[in-house]
Design a protein around this motif. Structure first.
Motif: not given
Ligand code: TXA
Ligand code: MG
Length: 337
Positions: A30, A57, A62, A176, A223
């Protein structure tokens, strides 16, 4: 700090750095992720620090296979295994109830944890060798477009992290899809490479978080509420059914400090503005692959406004995810003609 640039053969070294509590940017299909041990609070805290990421956030963890879900999650519904079977490794993140073993800082104190198994040989090797789940947000400075090449990571984080593992360009190009499996029916919190139609084919009913559909509601993935994916310039989406009218409008705007992000084949309509085509309107996956790289390329001192073409959301598919990211980059500025 000296940031090491690692390659194909260095997964073991990268895994050692993660085991010791360091930060390694890793390739995925991604976008590049900024990886650290999800079981190490201090390492996770450094992720927030170097990205300038708000503490509310949460991070995605992984894993190398669906077999690990039981270690990090509880009350796992059968739908999780159905989806993992259909789409893992791949661009789908499952939101599940968390096991307390995952530190609060990773989940921003929420009772859920986001889990994904990336479809990239080097990432999988790194996760396996590290022997821990790898917490990894996109490896950009918070607010900037996500990195789809190792050089993008270095632009943002050189000198701030231990290493970048270069695995080439990212095939999907957008983050993703996130699906919440703690509610019924399951709900898409962030659109991405796995489409709503594909998810519905496996699950039957699937909802899309109202916060993504411009209802004015707060999105449920923390996020998704921030202005995001944005270069320094103001991004303005220009929409309409008639491409000639769209380009008449764009051409009527002042040329100085202006750039255009258009679909393949439209460059010839643009008069005397910097112009970049990011893919084919008929194949939204090509738009997804290049969107962030193009936004970075247009992130220049001399560019103050970017007029952008945006695929239609109505047709669903990956175009919905591309439109979601572009609208975030535009901070809601859309001109409809
Ligand atoms: O493709 C992807 O998902 C990439 C690659 C590196 O794997 N990662 C990614 O992570 O996009 P990040 O941190 O940029 O985005 C993560 C999103 C954020 O919008 C965050 O708020 C949401 O996932 N998120 C993570 N844990 C959560 C939770 N427990 N409840 C609700 N949203 C969550
Ligand atoms: Mg991100």
């Amino acid at each position: 700090m000296n940031t090491l640039l690692l390659g194909e053969k260095d997964a073991a070294l990268a895994a050692e750095i993660i085991k010791r509590g360091g930060l390694v940017a890793m390739p995925t299909e991604t976008v590049y992720g900024l990886g650290a041990s999800a079981l190490n609070e201090r390492a996770a805290a450094r992720i927030f620090e170097v990205k300038g990421r708000p503490a509310d956030n949460p991070l995605i963890i992984h894993v190398a296979s669906a077999g690990e879900l039981e270690k990090w999650c509880v009350n796992i519904p059968p739908s999780a295994y159905l989806l993992a079977g259909a789409f893992w490794p791949g661009p789908l993140t499952l939101l599940l109830e968390r096991n307390a073993i995952i530190p609060d800082i990773v989940t921003a104190g929420l009772k859920t944890v986001a889990v994904r198994c990336p479809d990239h040989r080097l990432a999988l090797e790194l996760i396996r060798l590290a022997g821990v789940p790898v917490a990894a947000p996109s490896a950009n400075t918070s607010g900037k477009p996500s990195p789809t090449a190792a050089r993008h990571v270095l632009q943002d984080l050189c000198g701030k992290i231990e290493a970048v593992l270069d695995g080439g360009g990212c095939r999907v190009g957008l983050e993703s899809t996130i699906i919440d499996l703690t509610c019924s029916p399951p709900r898409i919190l962030r659109p991405g490479g796995v489409t709503r139609e594909q998810l519905a084919a496996v699950l039957g009913e699937v909802e899309v978080d109202a916060g993504l559909l411009g209802s004015g509601e707060k999105p449920r993935a923390p996020g998704m509420k921030y202005r995001h994916y944005a270069p320094q310039a103001d991004v303005i989406i220009v929409r309409g059914d008639d491409a000639a009218r769209i380009f008449d409008y764009i051409n009527s705007r002042p040329d100085e400090g202006a750039a255009v992000l258009c679909f393949d084949g439209e460059e010839r309509y643009v008069k005397s503005k910097i112009c970049l085509a990011y893919g084919s309107e008929r194949e939204p996956s090509t738009l997804a692959e290049r969107l962030f790289a193009c936004l970075r390329e247009l992130d220049r001192e001399d560019i103050k406004t970017i007029y952008a073409r945006c695929p239609s959301e109505d047709e669903g598919g990956v175009g919905f995810a591309v439109a979601n990211r572009l609208k975030k980059a535009a901070g809601g500025r859309v001109i409809c003609l």
